[in-house]
Write an enzyme that holds these catalytic residues in place. Structure first.
Site, PDB file in Angstrom:
ATOM      1  CG  ASP A  18      -1.808   1.156   1.350  1.00  0.00           C
ATOM      2  OD1 ASP A  18      -2.692   1.283   0.491  1.00  0.00           O
ATOM      3  OD2 ASP A  18      -1.640   1.954   2.289  1.00  0.00           O
ATOM      4  CD  GLU A  51      -2.242   2.168  -3.477  1.00  0.00           C
ATOM      5  OE1 GLU A  51      -3.421   2.394  -3.768  1.00  0.00           O
ATOM      6  OE2 GLU A  51      -1.826   2.168  -2.296  1.00  0.00           O
TER       7      GLU A  51
END
Length: 690
Positions: A345, A381
């Protein structure tokens, strides 16, 4: 002697069969106390000062502590927020290396190191003890019988098809999963779910965060929760809310069963921030252990944090001990839990240095050379919210990246926007404009149209606007840039024409996703038209909104077999899965890809600029002798478009292998050069036949 100096070599609580070694890093502490609790975690039995400090690691060995013992730490040092230090020994702290959490956080003002409500805010000091409302770490026995049959699948990247799911949300409403397993780790590997995943043809299940987490106080007070799990506090401990009993063993049992079925397990991991938030957040672990080491502090005023994540603070991986913690965590999940890969993330934050994102960052270098992580799938990401945070295409060759450019182009195309054929052609062929450099392969592009964050596929073609009122933020949260199309009516409707169009657009999106080069990622529930009723930010909806609804199983909105057909096509045509970048017409007449006009002529520059164009057609050539080419047609126009089948000397005809307007796929034959028509808003595919 009961207490000896122990060793600093392994951080955390390490049981060796006779006793337990405790080791905690803190560069700025003055004293560290180990606190032992009773079996319920309610009563503090004793405090033991760790006797030794070696290279900023405080450590000690207790020969009478065994698995199951609950513990926490109290760390002494200066409370000087203006200098970046927030030590407060009145606050019980979680071990950053805790392998198991027992009990839940019971919110109260005692969890804050300062006096809440004070005019001096966090410059004040709070002397209340928070231990009773804190979860405790437990000493664990890491041994586990994997069995002789458990074999890691090691799916090659070119064969990988990812299925993103939430542990609880995937099975909570699934009636063919035993009631006691719904919403748990065990539910993921139940026979019904394994059969479902095999029917789809996916190879890898990617789980939303399962690290031990905390529900924000503001959400608890609204009777909501951090459902998605992006609020980690324990990077080594499986979240207990998904376990029936021992979380570590429950998770490992599920991994073993999925591996036995040939399915990989990836974890979505959140190392970029923690649940402690900004300077007014609680003191639960890292902040009270060594705030100045763990977090990015503002250079001009270290009372405040540099927030690249939108969550109040950012974890600082330029510090070698913080980097060590992240690397130790990754290795733990691979070695102890047999996890097959990770999705990071806001990965840009992990590779930030003093001057922003750094492709030579120590974290990226450590991952590249680590032998334990060598076979793990690493997915970034590739953005965060800080300056220069958008880094799609910038990660090293070992990494794959979420490709939001693919998502945006496909949403715009199937929502009816014209003049996108140049962008679409690039996105269908692994986005070479983004990733074709530094010896990267086509698998670098993780293609997705929907993920947990945003509309589901059904909602993408049912809502023009987000509907996040249930989140309690007056519909201000969530993206306003959705590129969606409600097909003429906002939300559910009984209009058969609108519903038919929505089904057609969903099938087209799924077809493009699985026919595109790169690595496809499917959002759990899209195969059965799961809806969140227009909520595009269901992070706090641990309820019917956030859970996958399976009520469309067996209905005309059940696309499970359709997805299975697409994944079978992907396996059949190796040129879709090819890791080499495509070229056009070669000197010997062969080709990687040919872009064709509706009249089957090779496209010229002027053809790419055709105004408001919505028709794309191309042939992917065979990769080896005897392999068939595949001819793909995308028609996003609202009307039929006539086109010719390609004329190639070695292929007399083309067999239709996909028509998204058909309920049942039929193998019609079309002679080379013959004219036919692409239905409105359709995806077609044909295999060349001699």
């Amino acid at each position: 002697m009961r207490l000896t100096e122990g060793t600093p070599s392994r951080l955390g609580a390490s049981w060796d069969g006779r006793g337990t070694n405790f080791a905690l890093f803190s560069a700025n502490a003055e004293k560290v106390e180990l606190c032992l609790f009773d079996g319920q975690g309610r009563r503090e039995l004793e405090r033991i000062e760790l006797p030794e400090r070696t290279e900023d690691v405080w450590h000690g060995y207790l020969n009478d502590v065994s698995p199951g013992q609950l513990y926490g730490y109290r760390v002494y040092g200066p409370y000087a927020p203006e200098r970046g230090h927030r030590f407060n020994p009145n606050k019980l702290l979680l071990d950053p290396y805790a392998k198991r959490l027992v009990g839940r956080l019971v919110w109260s003002d005692a969890h804050f190191a300062y006096r809440t409500g004070s005019a001096r805010e966090d410059l004040s000091f709070d002397r209340r003890d928070n231990a009773r409302g804190m979860p405790k770490a437990a000493v664990v026995d890491e041994s586990f019988n994997w069995g002789r049959r458990e074999m890691r699948p090691h799916i090659p990247w070119e064969d990988t098809i990812i299925y993103e799911a939430h542990v609880k949300g995937l099975t909570q409403k699934r009636e063919d999963v035993p009631p006691n397993l719904r919403g748990t780790y065990g539910g993921l590997s139940s026979p019904a779910m394994i059969e479902h995943l095999k029917r789809l043809g996916v190879t890898t299940i990617e789980l939303l965060p399962i690290h031990g987490l905390i529900d924000d106080r503001i959400l608890v007070e609204k009777k909501l929760a951090n459902y998605w799990g992006y609020n980690s506090i324990a990077f080594f401990a499986p979240e207990v809310r998904y376990a029936q009993d021992n979380p570590l063993d429950s998770f490992r049992t599920t991994v073993a069963r999925l591996h036995d079925a040939g399915i990989e397990v990836m974890l979505d991991v959140v190392y970029n921030h923690t649940a402690e938030g900004n300077h007014l957040g609680p003191t639960l672990s890292f902040r009270g252990i060594d705030n100045a080491s763990y977090y990015w502090l503002n250079r001009e005023n270290p009372r405040f944090y540099d927030d690249f994540t939108g969550c109040g603070s950012s974890v600082n991986l330029t510090h070698p001990r913080v980097l060590q913690m992240v690397m130790d965590s990754l290795r733990y999940w691979v070695e102890v839990c047999h996890v097959d890969g990770f999705r990071f993330d806001l990965a840009t934050t992990l590779a930030r240095g003093p001057n922003g994102f750094d492709r030579g960052h120590a974290f990226l270098t450590a991952v590249r050379q680590d032998p334990v992580l060598a076979t793990a799938k690493m997915v970034a990401e590739p953005w965060d919210l800080g300056l220069g945070g958008y880094q799609v295409g910038a990660f090293p060759s070992q990494w794959s990246e979420w490709n939001d450019r693919y998502r945006s182009a496909m949403r715009r195309y199937w929502s009816g926007e014209g003049s996108l054929i140049g962008d679409i052609s690039s996105r269908m062929t692994a986005s070479s404009d983004l990733f074709h450099h530094d010896n990267r392969a086509t698998r670098a592009s993780i293609n997705h149209i929907t993920v947990h964050d945003g509309f589901t596929l059904a909602d993408l073609f049912s809502y023009n606007e987000k509907h996040n009122e249930a989140n309690g933020e007056d519909n201000r949260d969530g993206s306003n840039d959705n590129h969606s199309n409600n097909c003429g009516h906002e939300g559910p409707t009984n209009d058969p024409a609108i519903n038919a169009l929505r089904r057609q657009l969903r099938k087209n999106a799924l077809a493009c996703l699985l026919l595109a080069q790169g690595t496809p990622l499917i959002l759990a529930g899209d195969e059965v038209a799961n809806t969140q009723n227009g909520n595009n930010n269901a992070y706090c909806q641990d309820n019917e909104t956030g859970w996958v609804g399976w009520e469309n199983l067996g209905s005309e909105d059940d696309f499970i077999d359709f997805v299975g057909h697409l994944t079978a096509l992907r396996r059949r045509f190796g040129q879709i899965r090819c890791q080499r970048w495509l070229d056009g017409r070669r000197g010997d007449g062969s080709y990687g890809v040919l872009w064709l006009t509706p009249s089957a002529e090779e496209m010229k520059e002027s053809d790419w600029k055709f105004p408001e164009s919505r028709f794309v057609a191309y042939v992917l050539g065979p990769m080896e002798q005897g392999q068939a080419p595949i001819f793909v047609v995308l028609n996003a126009a609202p009307q039929e478009i006539a086109f010719k089948m390609p004329k190639m000397p070695e292929y007399r005809s083309w067999q239709q292998v996909l028509n998204t307007t058909r309920t049942v796929q039929t193998a019609e034959q079309f002679l080379s050069g013959v004219e036919t028509k692409a239905p409105p808003r359709a995806v077609l595919a044909f295999a060349g036949a001699p």
